[in-house]
Design an enzyme around this catalytic site. Sequence first.
Site, PDB file in Angstrom:
ATOM      1  N   SER A   1       0.836  -1.210   0.000  1.00  0.00           N
ATOM      2  CA  SER A   1       0.000   0.000   0.000  1.00  0.00           C
ATOM      3  C   SER A   1       0.865   1.253   0.000  1.00  0.00           C
ATOM      4  O   SER A   1       2.100   1.176   0.084  1.00  0.00           O
ATOM      5  CB  SER A   1      -0.958   0.015   1.200  1.00  0.00           C
ATOM      6  OG  SER A   1      -0.273   0.378   2.378  1.00  0.00           O
TER       7      SER A   1
ATOM      8  N   SER B   1      11.627   9.693   7.597  1.00  0.00           N
ATOM      9  CA  SER B   1      10.534  10.644   7.840  1.00  0.00           C
ATOM     10  C   SER B   1      11.152  11.934   8.352  1.00  0.00           C
ATOM     11  O   SER B   1      12.303  11.918   8.832  1.00  0.00           O
ATOM     12  CB  SER B   1       9.607  10.057   8.911  1.00  0.00           C
ATOM     13  OG  SER B   1       8.729  11.036   9.408  1.00  0.00           O
TER      14      SER B   1
ATOM     15  N   TYR C   1       8.067   6.090  17.320  1.00  0.00           N
ATOM     16  CA  TYR C   1       8.212   6.262  15.859  1.00  0.00           C
ATOM     17  C   TYR C   1       9.445   7.106  15.548  1.00  0.00           C
ATOM     18  O   TYR C   1      10.293   6.717  14.747  1.00  0.00           O
ATOM     19  CB  TYR C   1       6.949   6.916  15.307  1.00  0.00           C
ATOM     20  CG  TYR C   1       6.944   7.118  13.804  1.00  0.00           C
ATOM     21  CD1 TYR C   1       6.919   6.029  12.936  1.00  0.00           C
ATOM     22  CD2 TYR C   1       6.956   8.392  13.250  1.00  0.00           C
ATOM     23  CE1 TYR C   1       6.897   6.211  11.552  1.00  0.00           C
ATOM     24  CE2 TYR C   1       6.933   8.586  11.874  1.00  0.00           C
ATOM     25  CZ  TYR C   1       6.899   7.488  11.029  1.00  0.00           C
ATOM     26  OH  TYR C   1       6.883   7.673   9.663  1.00  0.00           O
TER      27      TYR C   1
ATOM     28  N   LYS D   1      12.968   6.117  13.608  1.00  0.00           N
ATOM     29  CA  LYS D   1      13.435   6.811  12.401  1.00  0.00           C
ATOM     30  C   LYS D   1      14.789   7.483  12.653  1.00  0.00           C
ATOM     31  O   LYS D   1      15.631   7.540  11.762  1.00  0.00           O
ATOM     32  CB  LYS D   1      12.392   7.831  11.923  1.00  0.00           C
ATOM     33  CG  LYS D   1      11.051   7.199  11.493  1.00  0.00           C
ATOM     34  CD  LYS D   1      11.185   6.280  10.279  1.00  0.00           C
ATOM     35  CE  LYS D   1       9.844   5.810   9.754  1.00  0.00           C
ATOM     36  NZ  LYS D   1       9.947   4.901   8.600  1.00  0.00           N
TER      37      LYS D   1
ATOM     38  N   THR E   1      -1.683   8.369   2.886  1.00  0.00           N
ATOM     39  CA  THR E   1      -1.679   6.896   2.806  1.00  0.00           C
ATOM     40  C   THR E   1      -2.463   6.380   4.028  1.00  0.00           C
ATOM     41  O   THR E   1      -3.045   7.168   4.763  1.00  0.00           O
ATOM     42  CB  THR E   1      -0.238   6.343   2.881  1.00  0.00           C
ATOM     43  OG1 THR E   1       0.269   6.619   4.204  1.00  0.00           O
ATOM     44  CG2 THR E   1       0.682   6.971   1.849  1.00  0.00           C
TER      45      THR E   1
END
Length: 265
Positions: free
Chosen positions: A15, A141, A154, A158, A189
């Site tokens: 995806s 990111s 998160y 990253k 997304t």
Amino acid sequence: MTYNNKVVWITGASSGIGEAFAKAFFNEGAKLILSSRREEELHRVMTNLSATSDNCYILPLDLSKPESLKKKSEEALSAFGRIDVLVNNGGISQRSLFAETDMETIRRLMEVNFFGSAELTREVLPSMMEQKSGHIIVTSSVAGKFGTKFRSGYAASKHALQGLFDCIRQEMYEYNIGVTIVCPGPIKTNITQNSLTADGSNFGKMGDLHKSAMDADEMVARIWKDLKKQKEEIYISSPKERLALLVKRISPKLLNIILKNSKVT
Ligand SMILES: NC(=O)c1ccc[n+]([C@@H]2O[C@H](COP(=O)([O-])OP(=O)(O)OC[C@H]3O[C@@H](n4cnc5c(N)ncnc54)[C@H](OP(=O)(O)O)[C@@H]3O)[C@@H](O)[C@H]2O)c1
């Protein structure tokens, strides 16, 4: 660089950004190895591309299962006999305050986003070193550059990717292997729906920032030229985030003040 007949292994290909990468590489004549957990979604991507088993190999895997990744890498390497480009893209985000978040959730973010990518790269690099060519692409990111509320695990994963792949880049110059770290801002997304909350369950809805963000195909189209040049870092974000990245470099303290007074969701 042309991708015609190059073998490109993409994680998170079922995806969003990974699917957009799959389309772009395939349109340039690459052979694809598509990975993620949901096999039926990988087949959907393959069907939509009108790809066949001559130019596309479906390799389901779970990045959170380190014990399985050596075997998966061997399978990937034997699918077309080599790997020219590895796109470490599979990942999950987070929507929870650190003090409320189970350590299990933090570990899961690190496992999927960091250790999974690290392991696949470690398995693939020796063959690229032998070939004396290769390209490792990492979807990091802007959260790999600075931290905000609700993204502790998160952002940590990253930032860890940034450190790891900065080192790998230095080690790989002599083997003609490029490392590109892509740092997107919000892209439309399923990333927010799939984000982990404190107890590890899915957030389940699209964040406001993402509703109006650019879509993944546009993102890949906009970075494509730089990606082909194996540019070492690529930023694709709104003017606001680009400014935040600049302020972080010049005055981290000022960025903290700005973020403290900003609404983060
Ligand atoms: N969208 C954004 O705003 C944004 C911004 C900056 C960076 N990124 C990064 O872009 C990458 C792709 O995210 P996206 O935006 O395209 O979101 P997405 O649509 O949710 O895609 C995430 C992909 O990762 C795969 N994945 C998740 N957990 C996995 C696991 N345990 N093992 C294997 N594959 C797994 C998913 O496939 P399965 O569910 O089939 O496993 C899916 O293909 C991520 O690394 C994300 O951090 C996104």
